[in-house]
Design an enzyme around this catalytic site. Structure first.
Site, PDB file in Angstrom:
ATOM      1  N   ASP A  11      39.311  34.754  43.517  1.00 41.71           N
ATOM      2  CA  ASP A  11      39.413  34.422  42.057  1.00 41.71           C
ATOM      3  C   ASP A  11      40.851  34.810  41.572  1.00 41.71           C
ATOM      4  O   ASP A  11      41.311  35.602  42.114  1.00 41.71           O
ATOM      5  CB  ASP A  11      38.303  35.244  41.197  1.00 41.71           C
ATOM      6  CG  ASP A  11      38.527  35.035  39.750  1.00 41.71           C
ATOM      7  OD1 ASP A  11      38.036  33.772  39.495  1.00 41.71           O
ATOM      8  OD2 ASP A  11      38.586  35.718  38.632  1.00 41.71           O
ATOM      9  N   SER A  12      41.100  34.144  40.298  1.00 35.87           N
ATOM     10  CA  SER A  12      42.471  34.361  40.065  1.00 35.87           C
ATOM     11  C   SER A  12      42.633  36.057  39.663  1.00 35.87           C
ATOM     12  O   SER A  12      43.595  36.643  39.511  1.00 35.87           O
ATOM     13  CB  SER A  12      42.453  33.710  38.679  1.00 35.87           C
ATOM     14  OG  SER A  12      41.545  33.885  37.767  1.00 35.87           O
ATOM     15  N   TYR A  43      44.889  32.037  35.559  1.00 32.49           N
ATOM     16  CA  TYR A  43      45.143  30.433  36.219  1.00 32.49           C
ATOM     17  C   TYR A  43      44.789  29.437  35.367  1.00 32.49           C
ATOM     18  O   TYR A  43      45.360  28.408  35.083  1.00 32.49           O
ATOM     19  CB  TYR A  43      44.353  30.436  37.317  1.00 32.49           C
ATOM     20  CG  TYR A  43      44.708  30.705  38.714  1.00 32.49           C
ATOM     21  CD1 TYR A  43      45.694  31.855  38.810  1.00 32.49           C
ATOM     22  CD2 TYR A  43      44.145  30.227  39.781  1.00 32.49           C
ATOM     23  CE1 TYR A  43      46.131  32.310  39.965  1.00 32.49           C
ATOM     24  CE2 TYR A  43      44.661  30.823  41.105  1.00 32.49           C
ATOM     25  CZ  TYR A  43      45.338  31.785  41.000  1.00 32.49           C
ATOM     26  OH  TYR A  43      45.816  32.330  42.456  1.00 32.49           O
ATOM     27  N   GLY A  44      44.084  29.881  33.918  1.00 28.46           N
ATOM     28  CA  GLY A  44      43.700  28.841  33.065  1.00 28.46           C
ATOM     29  C   GLY A  44      44.425  28.006  32.350  1.00 28.46           C
ATOM     30  O   GLY A  44      44.170  26.875  32.155  1.00 28.46           O
ATOM     31  N   CYS A  74      36.058  30.758  41.325  1.00 29.46           N
ATOM     32  CA  CYS A  74      36.921  30.712  40.120  1.00 29.46           C
ATOM     33  C   CYS A  74      36.957  29.237  39.651  1.00 29.46           C
ATOM     34  O   CYS A  74      37.350  28.316  40.593  1.00 29.46           O
ATOM     35  CB  CYS A  74      38.523  30.849  40.562  1.00 29.46           C
ATOM     36  SG  CYS A  74      39.633  30.720  39.056  1.00 29.46           S
ATOM     37  N   ASN A  75      36.547  28.682  38.514  1.00 33.82           N
ATOM     38  CA  ASN A  75      36.479  27.633  38.052  1.00 33.82           C
ATOM     39  C   ASN A  75      37.746  26.538  38.232  1.00 33.82           C
ATOM     40  O   ASN A  75      37.907  25.633  38.238  1.00 33.82           O
ATOM     41  CB  ASN A  75      35.776  27.355  36.762  1.00 33.82           C
ATOM     42  CG  ASN A  75      34.134  27.700  36.754  1.00 33.82           C
ATOM     43  OD1 ASN A  75      33.504  26.894  37.025  1.00 33.82           O
ATOM     44  ND2 ASN A  75      34.037  28.961  36.350  1.00 33.82           N
ATOM     45  N   THR A  76      38.556  27.350  37.610  1.00 34.64           N
ATOM     46  CA  THR A  76      40.088  26.613  37.380  1.00 34.64           C
ATOM     47  C   THR A  76      40.461  26.449  38.872  1.00 34.64           C
ATOM     48  O   THR A  76      40.883  25.395  39.094  1.00 34.64           O
ATOM     49  CB  THR A  76      41.087  27.749  36.806  1.00 34.64           C
ATOM     50  OG1 THR A  76      40.306  28.223  35.476  1.00 34.64           O
ATOM     51  CG2 THR A  76      42.270  27.044  36.362  1.00 34.64           C
ATOM     52  N   GLU A 159      39.784  40.467  29.635  1.00 31.09           N
ATOM     53  CA  GLU A 159      40.975  41.300  30.577  1.00 31.09           C
ATOM     54  C   GLU A 159      41.129  42.715  29.654  1.00 31.09           C
ATOM     55  O   GLU A 159      41.709  43.499  30.424  1.00 31.09           O
ATOM     56  CB  GLU A 159      41.950  40.476  30.815  1.00 31.09           C
ATOM     57  CG  GLU A 159      41.550  39.318  31.652  1.00 31.09           C
ATOM     58  CD  GLU A 159      41.903  39.428  33.246  1.00 31.09           C
ATOM     59  OE1 GLU A 159      42.919  40.128  33.478  1.00 31.09           O
ATOM     60  OE2 GLU A 159      40.952  39.016  34.096  1.00 31.09           O
ATOM     61  N   CYS A 193      33.499  29.589  33.213  1.00 29.48           N
ATOM     62  CA  CYS A 193      34.555  30.408  33.728  1.00 29.48           C
ATOM     63  C   CYS A 193      33.682  31.619  34.117  1.00 29.48           C
ATOM     64  O   CYS A 193      32.599  32.196  33.177  1.00 29.48           O
ATOM     65  CB  CYS A 193      35.322  30.600  32.529  1.00 29.48           C
ATOM     66  SG  CYS A 193      36.648  31.907  32.728  1.00 29.48           S
ATOM     67  N   THR A 194      34.456  32.196  35.211  1.00 29.30           N
ATOM     68  CA  THR A 194      33.508  33.531  35.813  1.00 29.30           C
ATOM     69  C   THR A 194      33.732  34.900  35.026  1.00 29.30           C
ATOM     70  O   THR A 194      32.970  35.579  35.265  1.00 29.30           O
ATOM     71  CB  THR A 194      34.081  33.622  37.349  1.00 29.30           C
ATOM     72  OG1 THR A 194      35.333  33.653  37.141  1.00 29.30           O
ATOM     73  CG2 THR A 194      33.576  32.297  38.133  1.00 29.30           C
ATOM     74  N   HIS A 195      34.690  34.591  33.906  1.00 29.67           N
ATOM     75  CA  HIS A 195      35.026  35.925  33.282  1.00 29.67           C
ATOM     76  C   HIS A 195      33.665  35.860  31.998  1.00 29.67           C
ATOM     77  O   HIS A 195      33.214  36.939  31.626  1.00 29.67           O
ATOM     78  CB  HIS A 195      36.022  35.746  32.450  1.00 29.67           C
ATOM     79  CG  HIS A 195      37.209  36.204  33.433  1.00 29.67           C
ATOM     80  ND1 HIS A 195      37.841  35.411  34.342  1.00 29.67           N
ATOM     81  CD2 HIS A 195      38.126  37.600  32.946  1.00 29.67           C
ATOM     82  CE1 HIS A 195      38.793  36.252  34.934  1.00 29.67           C
ATOM     83  NE2 HIS A 195      39.065  37.210  34.236  1.00 29.67           N
TER      84      HIS A 195
END
Ligand code: DGL
Length: 274
Positions: A11-12, A43-44, A74-76, A159, A193-195
């Site tokens: 992931d980012s 990364y988004g 990570c989707n991005t 974050e 988005c994984t967040h």
């Protein structure tokens, strides 16, 4: 040859830990190595070229660790780098290894959750701009209409550990109102988005009844179970000692302090200089 051949999870930053948590629930027997590219996150908002270059560098590192299989959690990265890596780079790097993303497993399943055939995608700007969800859902479910909303503030809120604060309410409501205003009758919202699973409670609190909110972790984990059953040539190369190793490209101390919010339990990471 490396003695341990873990499954790589990328992931980012921290978000992929929400996916890894679900994968470990279903497939605890394998060894796993996680890499969060925190030093270069988020990364988004980055360009295709940059996300591709960063992701490829990390995939190369996973292969050096002996990983036969790498999941871009990570989707991005899945939206902007996966296809090129699969089509152009894998052949040169190691044609026997595999790199999988999170978009395809999600889009394969999403049609099972909607009755109105109207779905909303909440994601980073990069994922929205790539159009990957719209394109992939169209392939599997041509009858479904997809609306998208970029939520660029959500990752920084999470974050910075502000996702449960009253300040987060404004931005959660804003993007929910925007997406629901794009089309009447949306009955599924995908957290692409994984967040975003960390905002799940708040999102549900502000939504009208009758809308299902989907997180990807469980869907991706089920899809991996299925993939390993269908691909014994990969499955047999994944070592099974129940080992978990975590790396971050930024400060290991910071990573460990934040990671448990995403992973659900404490962990200890190591720093990786890329
Ligand atoms: N984890 C990334 C994703 O799923 C979002 C975080 C970032 O922007 O780096 O898209």
């Amino acid at each position: 040859m490396a003695t341990s051949q873990p499954i790589g999870i990328f992931d980012s930053g921290y978000g992929g830990l929400t996916v890894m948590k679900e994968i470990l629930r279903k497939l605890p027997q394998y060894d796993y190595v996680y890499l969060g590219d925190n030093a270069r996150a988020p990364y988004g908002n980055r360009s295709f070229e940059t996300v591709y270059r960063y992701t490829l560098q990390c995939v190369e590192w996973f292969f050096e660790q002996g990983c036969p299989l790498v999941i871009l959690a990570c989707n991005t990265a899945s939206a902007k780098a996966l296809r090129t890596i699969q089509q152009n780079d894998l052949q040169k790097l190691n044609p026997n290894n595999r790199v999988l993303g999170v978009i395809r497993p999600t889009t394969e399943k999403i049609g099972e959750f909607t009755k109105t055939n109207k779905i909303g995608i909440l994601a980073t700007s990069g994922t929205v701009q790539s159009g990957s969800y719209t394109i992939e859902i169209e392939k599997f479910y041509p009858r479904i209409h997809v609306s998208q909303e970029a939520c660029p503030i959500w990752v920084p809120l999470i974050e910075n550990n502000e996702h449960n604060s009253p300040g987060a309410d404004y931005f959660v409501k804003k993007h929910l109102n925007n997406i629901l205003g794009k089309e009447q009758g949306i009955d599924v919202l995908l957290l692409a988005c994984t967040h975003y699973p960390l905002l799940l409670n708040k999102i549900q609190q502000f939504l009208p009844a009758g809308i299902t909110v989907l997180s990807q972790g469980e869907i991706v984990a089920d899809s991996l179970v299925n993939y390993l059953q269908r691909h014994p040539e990969i499955e047999q190369r994944c070592s099974r000692n129940g080992e978990r190793t975590f790396y971050t490209t930024d400060s290991a101390e910071d990573f460990d302090n934040h990671a448990s919010i995403f992973f659900g339990q404490p962990l200890q990471s190591k720093h990786l200089a890329l």
